[in-house]
Structure formats: structure tokens, C-alpha cells
Design a protein around this motif. Structure first.
Motif, PDB file in Angstrom:
ATOM      1  N   LEU A 260       0.822  -1.219   0.000  1.00  0.00           N
ATOM      2  CA  LEU A 260       0.000   0.000   0.000  1.00  0.00           C
ATOM      3  C   LEU A 260       0.853   1.264   0.000  1.00  0.00           C
ATOM      4  O   LEU A 260       0.319   2.369  -0.078  1.00  0.00           O
ATOM      5  CB  LEU A 260      -0.940   0.002   1.216  1.00  0.00           C
ATOM      6  CG  LEU A 260      -1.975  -1.113   1.280  1.00  0.00           C
ATOM      7  CD1 LEU A 260      -2.749  -1.039   2.595  1.00  0.00           C
ATOM      8  CD2 LEU A 260      -2.929  -1.043   0.091  1.00  0.00           C
TER       9      LEU A 260
ATOM     10  N   ILE B 256       2.556   2.511   2.522  1.00  0.00           N
ATOM     11  CA  ILE B 256       2.365   3.269   3.756  1.00  0.00           C
ATOM     12  C   ILE B 256       3.226   2.637   4.847  1.00  0.00           C
ATOM     13  O   ILE B 256       3.755   1.539   4.670  1.00  0.00           O
ATOM     14  CB  ILE B 256       0.876   3.309   4.203  1.00  0.00           C
ATOM     15  CG1 ILE B 256       0.335   1.889   4.462  1.00  0.00           C
ATOM     16  CG2 ILE B 256       0.031   4.036   3.173  1.00  0.00           C
ATOM     17  CD1 ILE B 256      -1.089   1.852   5.002  1.00  0.00           C
TER      18      ILE B 256
ATOM     19  N   VAL C  57     -10.619   5.142   6.875  1.00  0.00           N
ATOM     20  CA  VAL C  57     -10.066   4.871   5.557  1.00  0.00           C
ATOM     21  C   VAL C  57     -10.833   5.688   4.522  1.00  0.00           C
ATOM     22  O   VAL C  57     -12.058   5.589   4.439  1.00  0.00           O
ATOM     23  CB  VAL C  57     -10.172   3.361   5.224  1.00  0.00           C
ATOM     24  CG1 VAL C  57      -9.561   3.062   3.874  1.00  0.00           C
ATOM     25  CG2 VAL C  57      -9.509   2.528   6.311  1.00  0.00           C
TER      26      VAL C  57
ATOM     27  N   ARG D 249      -8.007   4.945  -0.529  1.00  0.00           N
ATOM     28  CA  ARG D 249      -7.292   3.907   0.219  1.00  0.00           C
ATOM     29  C   ARG D 249      -8.122   2.623   0.242  1.00  0.00           C
ATOM     30  O   ARG D 249      -7.591   1.526   0.115  1.00  0.00           O
ATOM     31  CB  ARG D 249      -6.993   4.375   1.643  1.00  0.00           C
ATOM     32  CG  ARG D 249      -6.235   3.385   2.491  1.00  0.00           C
ATOM     33  CD  ARG D 249      -4.797   3.186   2.069  1.00  0.00           C
ATOM     34  NE  ARG D 249      -4.039   4.381   2.372  1.00  0.00           N
ATOM     35  CZ  ARG D 249      -2.923   4.749   1.725  1.00  0.00           C
ATOM     36  NH1 ARG D 249      -2.453   3.991   0.759  1.00  0.00           N
ATOM     37  NH2 ARG D 249      -2.300   5.846   2.021  1.00  0.00           N
TER      38      ARG D 249
ATOM     39  N   GLN E 284      -7.701   0.931  -2.968  1.00  0.00           N
ATOM     40  CA  GLN E 284      -6.364   0.334  -3.012  1.00  0.00           C
ATOM     41  C   GLN E 284      -6.334  -0.985  -2.227  1.00  0.00           C
ATOM     42  O   GLN E 284      -5.775  -1.987  -2.691  1.00  0.00           O
ATOM     43  CB  GLN E 284      -5.357   1.336  -2.436  1.00  0.00           C
ATOM     44  CG  GLN E 284      -3.920   0.974  -2.632  1.00  0.00           C
ATOM     45  CD  GLN E 284      -2.985   2.008  -1.990  1.00  0.00           C
ATOM     46  OE1 GLN E 284      -3.387   2.814  -1.150  1.00  0.00           O
ATOM     47  NE2 GLN E 284      -1.727   1.968  -2.383  1.00  0.00           N
TER      48      GLN E 284
END
Length: 114
Positions: free
Chosen positions: A26, A28, A43, A47, A50
């Protein structure tokens, strides 16, 4: 959002991925992903898209994912795997017994000739 986090965690476990694996996918940090799983962080839609794509699902499938049913299925699969493993262990034990019997028979035959 805690329910969504639980669903994501269950999907992650089913894929055999660590939090680090998913966080990298992701793009992150691990703490940021952990906050998603625990429901601390809300979220956003991008996101969510994703994450759904990562698990090869649509956003709707991800949101409707029934973790109780999936957890039950996961537990059933695990129980079946454990049963098969136990059966294979029993097969190995039986083969070991046969090897020991054959060894003893060979030893007796060899001792009788000397």
C-alpha cells in the motif's frame, strides 16, 4: 470502522501476509496500516479502493465481506488440514513400524547364519 479493520486483518491472515507486507504493497508505514486494522484511522475512498484491489475484490465486496462466515470457513479449512496431517502422521508411524519389523527380521536371519 473497527469492523472493516477486522475484515482487512482476516483477509491479510488468509493471504499469509504480515502487516509489513501489506504496508509495503500500500506504500504506507506499518504503524499507519496497523491503525487501519485497529480502526483508529478512518479509511478514505481511494485507500479503500487500493486495499480492495490488493485483495482482488471490489470495494463493495470488501465492505460486505462477512468475517464471521469467512472465519468459520477458515477454521473449518484449518481443522481439515489438521485432520489430514494427523492421518499422514499415523501413516508415517505405521511405515516406521514396518521398517523396524523388517530390520528385526533381517537381524534375526543374519544372526542365525553366523
Amino acid at each position: 470502522m473497527k469492523s472493516l479493520g477486522k475484515k482487512i486483518r482476516l483477509l491479510r491472515h488468509q493471504n499469509g501476509w504480515s502487516q509489513e507486507d501489506v504496508a509495503k504493497r500500500l506504500d504506507i508505514s506499518i504503524p499507519a496500516f496497523s491503525k487501519i486494522e485497529t480502526g483508529i484511522t478512518d479509511v478514505n475512498l481511494s485507500r479503500l479502493q487500493q486495499i480492495a484491489k490488493l485483495f482482488d475484490m471490489s470495494v463493495v465486496q470488501l465492505l460486505n465481506f462477512n468475517d464471521a462466515d469467512e472465519e468459520k470457513k477458515y477454521t473449518t479449512d484449518l481443522e481439515q488440514a489438521n485432520k489430514k496431517l494427523q492421518e499422514r502422521n499415523n501413516d508415517v508411524i505405521e511405515l516406521q513400524k514396518k521398517v523396524i519389523e523388517l530390520y528385526e527380521e533381517l537381524r534375526k536371519n543374519y544372526a542365525g547364519k553366523n
